[in-house]
Design a protein around this motif. Structure first.
Motif, PDB file in Angstrom:
ATOM      1  N   LEU A 154      47.009  36.658  45.786  1.00 18.25           N
ATOM      2  CA  LEU A 154      45.849  37.141  46.543  1.00 18.25           C
ATOM      3  C   LEU A 154      46.149  37.340  48.024  1.00 18.25           C
ATOM      4  CD1 LEU A 154      43.053  34.900  44.956  1.00 18.25           C
ATOM      5  CD2 LEU A 154      43.439  37.332  44.542  1.00 18.25           C
ATOM      6  N   THR A 155      47.121  36.599  48.536  1.00 14.89           N
ATOM      7  CA  THR A 155      47.466  36.700  49.969  1.00 14.89           C
ATOM      8  C   THR A 155      48.728  37.511  50.211  1.00 14.89           C
ATOM      9  OG1 THR A 155      48.684  34.609  49.832  1.00 14.89           O
ATOM     10  CG2 THR A 155      46.367  34.493  50.525  1.00 14.89           C
ATOM     11  N   GLY A 156      49.456  37.858  49.143  1.00 14.83           N
ATOM     12  CA  GLY A 156      50.704  38.590  49.315  1.00 14.83           C
ATOM     13  C   GLY A 156      51.835  37.756  49.888  1.00 14.83           C
ATOM     14  N   ILE A 157      51.706  36.434  49.821  1.00 14.54           N
ATOM     15  CA  ILE A 157      52.739  35.554  50.382  1.00 14.54           C
ATOM     16  C   ILE A 157      53.865  35.393  49.375  1.00 14.54           C
ATOM     17  CG2 ILE A 157      53.253  33.212  51.187  1.00 14.54           C
ATOM     18  CD1 ILE A 157      50.384  33.078  52.258  1.00 14.54           C
ATOM     19  N   ARG A 158      55.091  35.658  49.805  1.00  9.44           N
ATOM     20  CA  ARG A 158      56.255  35.536  48.935  1.00  9.44           C
ATOM     21  C   ARG A 158      57.243  34.473  49.427  1.00  9.44           C
ATOM     22  NH1 ARG A 158      53.157  37.751  46.361  1.00  9.44           N
ATOM     23  NH2 ARG A 158      53.191  39.850  45.454  1.00  9.44           N
ATOM     24  N   GLU A 159      57.150  34.102  50.701  1.00 15.01           N
ATOM     25  CA  GLU A 159      58.128  33.155  51.233  1.00 15.01           C
ATOM     26  C   GLU A 159      57.799  31.720  50.854  1.00 15.01           C
ATOM     27  OE1 GLU A 159      55.548  34.056  54.995  1.00 15.01           O
ATOM     28  OE2 GLU A 159      56.090  35.082  53.134  1.00 15.01           O
ATOM     29  N   LYS A 160      58.772  30.843  51.056  1.00 15.15           N
ATOM     30  CA  LYS A 160      58.614  29.420  50.770  1.00 15.15           C
ATOM     31  C   LYS A 160      58.214  28.689  52.055  1.00 15.15           C
ATOM     32  CE  LYS A 160      60.332  30.044  46.604  1.00 15.15           C
ATOM     33  NZ  LYS A 160      59.458  30.026  45.411  1.00 15.15           N
ATOM     34  N   PRO A 161      57.426  27.622  51.936  1.00 11.12           N
ATOM     35  CA  PRO A 161      57.073  26.862  53.142  1.00 11.12           C
ATOM     36  C   PRO A 161      58.278  26.131  53.710  1.00 11.12           C
ATOM     37  CG  PRO A 161      56.250  25.766  51.174  1.00 11.12           C
ATOM     38  CD  PRO A 161      56.800  27.087  50.724  1.00 11.12           C
ATOM     39  N   LYS A 162      58.329  26.037  55.024  1.00 14.14           N
ATOM     40  CA  LYS A 162      59.392  25.274  55.683  1.00 14.14           C
ATOM     41  C   LYS A 162      59.024  23.800  55.667  1.00 14.14           C
ATOM     42  CE  LYS A 162      61.132  28.941  58.710  1.00 14.14           C
ATOM     43  NZ  LYS A 162      60.460  30.028  58.017  1.00 14.14           N
ATOM     44  N   VAL A 163      59.996  22.960  56.012  1.00 20.38           N
ATOM     45  CA  VAL A 163      59.803  21.517  56.010  1.00 20.38           C
ATOM     46  C   VAL A 163      60.032  20.977  57.407  1.00 20.38           C
ATOM     47  CG1 VAL A 163      60.589  19.327  55.013  1.00 20.38           C
ATOM     48  CG2 VAL A 163      60.533  21.382  53.602  1.00 20.38           C
ATOM     49  N   SER A 164      59.142  20.097  57.863  1.00 11.87           N
ATOM     50  CA  SER A 164      59.257  19.521  59.200  1.00 11.87           C
ATOM     51  C   SER A 164      60.350  18.463  59.242  1.00 11.87           C
ATOM     52  CB  SER A 164      57.924  18.892  59.617  1.00 11.87           C
ATOM     53  OG  SER A 164      57.684  17.709  58.854  1.00 11.87           O
ATOM     54  N   ASP A 165      60.641  17.965  60.440  1.00  7.18           N
ATOM     55  CA  ASP A 165      61.643  16.905  60.596  1.00  7.18           C
ATOM     56  C   ASP A 165      61.240  15.647  59.847  1.00  7.18           C
ATOM     57  OD1 ASP A 165      63.111  18.596  62.180  1.00  7.18           O
ATOM     58  OD2 ASP A 165      62.312  17.810  64.070  1.00  7.18           O
TER      59      ASP A 165
ATOM     60  N   ALA B  86      65.940  12.117  50.676  1.00  9.01           N
ATOM     61  CA  ALA B  86      67.053  11.932  51.617  1.00  9.01           C
ATOM     62  C   ALA B  86      68.315  12.666  51.182  1.00  9.01           C
ATOM     63  CB  ALA B  86      67.339  10.441  51.767  1.00  9.01           C
ATOM     64  N   ILE B  87      68.349  13.192  49.969  1.00  6.94           N
ATOM     65  CA  ILE B  87      69.525  13.930  49.503  1.00  6.94           C
ATOM     66  C   ILE B  87      69.635  15.230  50.298  1.00  6.94           C
ATOM     67  CG2 ILE B  87      70.577  15.124  47.535  1.00  6.94           C
ATOM     68  CD1 ILE B  87      69.114  13.153  45.694  1.00  6.94           C
ATOM     69  N   PRO B  88      70.780  15.524  50.874  1.00  2.93           N
ATOM     70  CA  PRO B  88      70.930  16.775  51.636  1.00  2.93           C
ATOM     71  C   PRO B  88      70.568  17.986  50.789  1.00  2.93           C
ATOM     72  CG  PRO B  88      72.818  15.334  52.004  1.00  2.93           C
ATOM     73  CD  PRO B  88      72.008  14.701  50.903  1.00  2.93           C
ATOM     74  N   GLY B  89      69.728  18.845  51.350  1.00  3.03           N
ATOM     75  CA  GLY B  89      69.321  20.053  50.642  1.00  3.03           C
ATOM     76  C   GLY B  89      67.994  19.948  49.945  1.00  3.03           C
ATOM     77  N   VAL B  90      67.443  18.724  49.801  1.00  2.00           N
ATOM     78  CA  VAL B  90      66.137  18.557  49.157  1.00  2.00           C
ATOM     79  C   VAL B  90      65.036  18.764  50.191  1.00  2.00           C
ATOM     80  CG1 VAL B  90      64.574  16.945  48.020  1.00  2.00           C
ATOM     81  CG2 VAL B  90      66.971  17.029  47.333  1.00  2.00           C
ATOM     82  N   ALA B  91      64.169  19.722  49.933  1.00  2.00           N
ATOM     83  CA  ALA B  91      63.047  19.982  50.837  1.00  2.00           C
ATOM     84  C   ALA B  91      61.772  19.313  50.353  1.00  2.00           C
ATOM     85  CB  ALA B  91      62.818  21.490  50.974  1.00  2.00           C
ATOM     86  N   THR B  92      61.581  19.268  49.035  1.00  2.00           N
ATOM     87  CA  THR B  92      60.358  18.711  48.472  1.00  2.00           C
ATOM     88  C   THR B  92      60.703  17.868  47.261  1.00  2.00           C
ATOM     89  OG1 THR B  92      59.098  20.660  49.148  1.00  2.00           O
ATOM     90  CG2 THR B  92      58.102  19.248  47.490  1.00  2.00           C
ATOM     91  N   ALA B  93      60.086  16.693  47.175  1.00  2.00           N
ATOM     92  CA  ALA B  93      60.244  15.828  46.006  1.00  2.00           C
ATOM     93  C   ALA B  93      58.872  15.345  45.573  1.00  2.00           C
ATOM     94  CB  ALA B  93      61.149  14.635  46.318  1.00  2.00           C
TER      95      ALA B  93
END
Length: 378
Positions: A173-184, A66-73
């Motif tokens: 292996l997939t060339g993925i560099r971005e971070k996953p987004k977080v849903s509501d 619930a802390i603003p700015g935290v996407a994953t805990a």
């Protein structure tokens, strides 16, 4: 501004331990790791009090998220019994004064509960299969990714979970560099690449970060990537397992009713010895073994096409026959498989009409047929 450790500590100060004191004063917190919008830590308690602390762990995780700015805990409960520390006998009034009763005290003895009783399906996913190996360096991750693509080419909706916490390979292996987004709902959204829904711990930490995590932290991370990801509707989720027969494999088997496992090995005896251990582990936890894949089965010269058995040849096939499990196929040691993997464009995607893509699709067809048989019989 990014999230700070002090913000996390301020939030955790509002969480009460089972004894009624602030979690930050309970002497149970590990070091807190904050990286960008991701927070990791564990709560270390005695094994006898683990059940009493579970609600505290869940509340701590909710507060941090619930802390603003935290996407994953990710908050793990590390429960260990102190060595050479016998449990003292307690009277009822002593246990009440201390606030937490050891699990073993004042309760009737119960028959042990099977760890498999915690299994539950993942909503939206029809089948989960594991790709495993007894040892590292046999090309398991490359096989898992190209197998997933082969299943995709057969018309299935496929996801890929990289559960190798200590050495995640799927981002490269997939060339993925971005971070996953977080849903509501504060759940991670898998990254879609090549028509696959993909999640890896490597998306959440830097490539050069050393994952110095104890077993409970590994188990917590795998559980979250299974159940707190918006996987959507999938016919099959392919899980790229870490090598060996440890916490990660048991966590998966105990949390999710696996439809089957695939063992990847190279032909030589040293690899096959460990492959046997992996097969035995899945058999022990009642997970069907779909079969064995022989990777790096032979070296095929890219210039003349000549075949050389660098690691021997046919060992995995003979082992499958000896153990009475299917042999799924041979994958050569070839420059194109290596170069496409390193470049993040796997061979089934980059050369779909080539001979190597055909091998992976043939293995995928055997896996699909086995899955259909198990689902039809259920």
């Amino acid at each position: 501004m990014g999230v700070t450790k002090q913000q996390v500590l301020d939030g955790l100060a509002k969480v009460k331990s089972p004894r009624g004191v602030a979690l930050t004063n309970a002497g149970a917190l590990s070091a807190i790791s904050v990286s960008d919008s991701k927070v990791f830590f564990s709560i270390n308690v005695d094994a006898a009090e683990a059940k009493a602390w579970e609600s505290t762990r869940a509340e701590a995780e909710a507060v941090v998220r619930a802390i603003p700015g935290v996407a994953t805990a990710m908050v793990a409960l590390t429960a260990e019994r102190q060595a050479d520390a016998p449990q003292p006998r307690q009277h009822h009034h002593q246990a009440r004064d201390q606030g937490v009763q050891p699990v073993t005290s004042h309760r009737p003895r119960r028959s042990p509960v099977s760890p498999m009783s915690k299994q539950s399906e993942i909503p939206g996913i029809s089948a989960v299969i594991a790709v495993a190996s007894g040892k590292g360096g046999v090309g398991k991750s490359t096989t898992a990714l190209n197998l997933a693509l082969g299943l995709r080419d057969l018309g299935l909706r496929v996801g890929l979970l990289d559960a190798d916490i200590y050495g995640p390979s799927v981002p490269r292996l997939t060339g993925i560099r971005e971070k996953p987004k977080v849903s509501d709902e504060k759940k991670m959204i898998p990254i879609v690449r090549f028509g696959l829904a993909i999640m890896s711990i490597g998306f959440l930490v830097d490539e050069e970060t050393a994952m110095i995590w104890r077993g409970p932290m590994v188990m917590s991370a795998i559980t979250q990537m299974l159940r707190e990801v918006v996987w959507g509707t999938l016919d099959v989720l392919v899980v790229d397992m870490p090598p060996g027969t440890g916490d990660a494999q048991l966590t998966l088997a105990q949390n999710v009713p696996l439809k089957g496992a695939i063992i990847v090995s190279t032909p030589q005896d040293l690899s096959l010895i460990d492959a046997r251990r992996g097969l035995a582990m899945f058999t022990k936890v009642n997970v069907p073994v779909f079969g064995i894949v022989e990777n790096m089965s032979y070296f095929q010269c890219p210039h003349c096409g000549a075949q050389s058995d660098i690691f021997g040849h046919g060992g995995a096939r003979h082992e499958a026959e000896r153990l009475g499990v299917p042999f799924l196929g041979e994958i050569p040691l070839h420059m194109s498989i290596r170069t496409t993997s390193d470049s993040g464009t796997p061979v089934v995607e980059s050369d779909p009409d080539g001979p190597h893509a055909a091998i992976y699709r043939a293995i995928g067809a055997k896996v699909r047929d086995r899955l259909q048989g198990i689902i039809a019989a259920a």
